[in-house]
Design a protein around this motif. Sequence first.
Motif, PDB file in Angstrom:
ATOM      1  N   TYR A  67       0.419  -7.291  -8.461  1.00 57.42           N
ATOM      2  CA  TYR A  67       0.001  -5.901  -8.583  1.00 57.42           C
ATOM      3  C   TYR A  67      -1.077  -5.613  -7.554  1.00 57.42           C
ATOM      4  O   TYR A  67      -2.035  -6.366  -7.424  1.00 57.42           O
ATOM      5  CB  TYR A  67      -0.517  -5.605  -9.995  1.00 57.42           C
ATOM      6  CG  TYR A  67       0.590  -5.655 -11.010  1.00 57.42           C
ATOM      7  CD1 TYR A  67       1.338  -4.530 -11.282  1.00 57.42           C
ATOM      8  CD2 TYR A  67       0.920  -6.836 -11.651  1.00 57.42           C
ATOM      9  CE1 TYR A  67       2.383  -4.566 -12.184  1.00 57.42           C
ATOM     10  CE2 TYR A  67       1.953  -6.896 -12.553  1.00 57.42           C
ATOM     11  CZ  TYR A  67       2.683  -5.755 -12.815  1.00 57.42           C
ATOM     12  OH  TYR A  67       3.721  -5.799 -13.703  1.00 57.42           O
ATOM     13  N   HIS A  68      -0.914  -4.523  -6.819  1.00 53.72           N
ATOM     14  CA  HIS A  68      -1.884  -4.197  -5.772  1.00 53.72           C
ATOM     15  C   HIS A  68      -2.826  -3.084  -6.184  1.00 53.72           C
ATOM     16  O   HIS A  68      -3.802  -2.823  -5.495  1.00 53.72           O
ATOM     17  CB  HIS A  68      -1.183  -3.865  -4.453  1.00 53.72           C
ATOM     18  CG  HIS A  68      -0.051  -2.913  -4.570  1.00 53.72           C
ATOM     19  ND1 HIS A  68      -0.221  -1.559  -4.625  1.00 53.72           N
ATOM     20  CD2 HIS A  68       1.284  -3.128  -4.662  1.00 53.72           C
ATOM     21  CE1 HIS A  68       0.949  -0.966  -4.728  1.00 53.72           C
ATOM     22  NE2 HIS A  68       1.880  -1.887  -4.763  1.00 53.72           N
ATOM     23  N   ASN A  69      -2.599  -2.441  -7.309  1.00 58.11           N
ATOM     24  CA  ASN A  69      -3.525  -1.479  -7.924  1.00 58.11           C
ATOM     25  C   ASN A  69      -4.052  -0.422  -6.962  1.00 58.11           C
ATOM     26  O   ASN A  69      -5.242  -0.160  -6.902  1.00 58.11           O
ATOM     27  CB  ASN A  69      -4.686  -2.215  -8.596  1.00 58.11           C
ATOM     28  CG  ASN A  69      -4.235  -3.047  -9.763  1.00 58.11           C
ATOM     29  OD1 ASN A  69      -3.300  -2.681 -10.459  1.00 58.11           O
ATOM     30  ND2 ASN A  69      -4.875  -4.165  -9.973  1.00 58.11           N
ATOM     31  N   GLU A  70      -3.174   0.204  -6.219  1.00 56.39           N
ATOM     32  CA  GLU A  70      -3.586   1.277  -5.316  1.00 56.39           C
ATOM     33  C   GLU A  70      -3.708   2.619  -6.026  1.00 56.39           C
ATOM     34  O   GLU A  70      -4.338   3.519  -5.508  1.00 56.39           O
ATOM     35  CB  GLU A  70      -2.582   1.401  -4.171  1.00 56.39           C
ATOM     36  CG  GLU A  70      -2.621   0.235  -3.213  1.00 56.39           C
ATOM     37  CD  GLU A  70      -1.628   0.386  -2.084  1.00 56.39           C
ATOM     38  OE1 GLU A  70      -0.978   1.447  -1.993  1.00 56.39           O
ATOM     39  OE2 GLU A  70      -1.507  -0.561  -1.307  1.00 56.39           O
ATOM     40  N   HIS A  71      -3.101   2.745  -7.183  1.00 57.89           N
ATOM     41  CA  HIS A  71      -3.152   4.000  -7.932  1.00 57.89           C
ATOM     42  C   HIS A  71      -4.278   3.886  -8.956  1.00 57.89           C
ATOM     43  O   HIS A  71      -4.140   3.225  -9.977  1.00 57.89           O
ATOM     44  CB  HIS A  71      -1.805   4.279  -8.599  1.00 57.89           C
ATOM     45  CG  HIS A  71      -0.688   4.337  -7.610  1.00 57.89           C
ATOM     46  ND1 HIS A  71      -0.422   5.469  -6.880  1.00 57.89           N
ATOM     47  CD2 HIS A  71       0.203   3.397  -7.199  1.00 57.89           C
ATOM     48  CE1 HIS A  71       0.602   5.232  -6.076  1.00 57.89           C
ATOM     49  NE2 HIS A  71       0.995   3.986  -6.246  1.00 57.89           N
TER      50      HIS A  71
END
Length: 97
Positions: A58-62
């Motif tokens: 998960y890159h959690n950009e949002h």
Amino acid sequence: MWWTGGGLLALVFPAVTVAIGYQLFGYPGVPFGFLVAGVATWYVGRLMNRSPDDPDDYHNEHRFFSIPMQYWALLWMVFALSQLVLMSLGKAGWQQQ
């Protein structure tokens, strides 16, 4: 900035679902609206923040207020539970008739 990417949906989901729940069922629809918002925020946040190359990453950009979108679901679940408790105690502005 208050949000990045689709993080604003973490606020839109509860606003819409609580409003709809209240319009359809009156005050008892409020905890239901928060519950639906929690499920939607968790599912959509995890889906949007998933890396396209590796589904386990998960890159959690949002984000909303620098918190990844899916973690706002925990707050909406706490709100749903607190509203249910207050409603059962008769202290939430809702009276049975």
